[in-house]
Design an enzyme around this catalytic site. Structure first.
Site, PDB file in Angstrom:
ATOM      1  N   GLY A  21       0.748  -1.329  -0.204  1.00 30.52           N
ATOM      2  CA  GLY A  21      -0.115   0.139  -0.117  1.00 30.52           C
ATOM      3  C   GLY A  21       0.745   1.330  -0.087  1.00 30.52           C
ATOM      4  CE  LYS A  22       6.757   0.403  -1.563  1.00 29.90           C
ATOM      5  NZ  LYS A  22       6.447  -0.853  -1.684  1.00 29.90           N
ATOM      6  CB  VAL A  24      -2.875   3.513  -1.621  1.00 25.36           C
ATOM      7  CG1 VAL A  24      -4.001   4.182  -1.003  1.00 25.36           C
ATOM      8  CG2 VAL A  24      -3.433   2.700  -2.856  1.00 25.36           C
ATOM      9  CE  LYS A  44       7.831   2.241  -6.959  1.00 27.01           C
ATOM     10  NZ  LYS A  44       6.478   1.603  -6.718  1.00 27.01           N
ATOM     11  CD  GLU A 122       5.327   3.861  -3.957  1.00 24.75           C
ATOM     12  OE1 GLU A 122       5.200   2.751  -4.001  1.00 24.75           O
ATOM     13  OE2 GLU A 122       4.778   4.678  -4.638  1.00 24.75           O
ATOM     14  N   GLY A 125       9.577  -1.914  -3.192  1.00 20.93           N
ATOM     15  CA  GLY A 125       9.390  -3.288  -2.402  1.00 20.93           C
ATOM     16  C   GLY A 125       9.947  -3.010  -0.872  1.00 20.93           C
TER      17      GLY A 125
END
Length: 240
Positions: A21-22, A24, A44, A122, A125
């Site tokens: 859920g990172k 979101v 990201k 973000e 993994g």
């Protein structure tokens, strides 16, 4: 604001693993900051499982966050390094016969952390995922030196995964704000194990549980921002 080195404002969203859920949580925080008239963006730095856009691989997560949050920037700026295979970045790079150095990763990321904007950065993994030769996501987080929010999934095994992640970050001296759950189902029955898990993680780690973002049927920007206000201890995550 939330600050790292060199006056850059932002937060690093780490995870106990993949699909926790990172993305979101990242989009929800960007959306919430936007409702406060704060210039916020998403980043990201490294991803895998890329899709080809304008001749270059890019993360589907970055595409979704850009569209959901209405970010007026190239999706390639949001995700400068992307690999094709749905593996760890290093494993995918080796299969693709590509080489990306630690220097490329850190310099590209620091360049994207713009002054005057709050960046929600973000990870990919879990925190021990290898990004390059002898270089993990945890190493990257150390160099970036942003405050870290850990995202976990409220399911069987989360106590172990969350405690190990918190321990590893603590040993490296990272500024960990706390941990959150993402994607929790609503209803009294589902809340019981979640509450027990969060209390045990707090007890054994010493870190604060900062809330649980529920599963949302609609994940538009306004719904995400509202979920942050209603379900997360946002004042412990950001100071505005």
């Amino acid at each position: 604001m939330i600050h790292g080195k060199e006056g850059k404002s932002g937060i690093f969203i780490a995870g106990t693993g993949t699909e926790v859920g990172k993305t979101v949580v990242s989009a929800a925080l960007v959306s919430w900051l936007q409702t406060r008239s704060i210039t916020a963006t998403y980043l990201k730095p490294v991803s895998t499982d890329g899709k080809m856009v304008d001749g270059q691989l890019v993360s589907p997560d970055a595409i979704w966050v850009k569209d959901t949050c209405g970010l007026h920037v190239s999706v390639h700026d949001l995700n400068p390094i992307c690999f094709f295979y749905p593996l760890s970045p290093l494993a995918s790079a080796r299969m693709e016969k590509r080489t990306v150095s630690r220097k490329e990763i850190i310099e590209g990321t620091k360049g994207a952390l713009k002054a005057g904007s709050t960046s929600v950065c973000e990870g990919v993994g879990g925190i021990m995922v290898p990004l390059s030769d002898a270089y993990t996501s945890l190493d990257f987080m150390m160099e970036l030196a942003l405050p870290v929010l850990l995202v976990a999934k409220p399911e069987l095994g989360t106590i172990n995964h969350t405690l190990l992640s918190l321990q590893a970050m603590t040993e490296r001296g990272l500024n960990v704000l706390g941990f959150v759950f993402s994607g929790i189902q609503t209803g009294p029955a589902s809340q019981v194990p979640s509450a027990k898990n969060s209390r045990l993680i707090e007890e054994f780690s010493g870190y604060s549980f900062l809330g649980e973002l529920p599963f949302l049927e609609s994940m538009d920007s306004s719904s995400l921002a509202r979920a942050v206000s209603e379900h997360l201890d946002v004042q412990a995550i950001v100071t505005v």
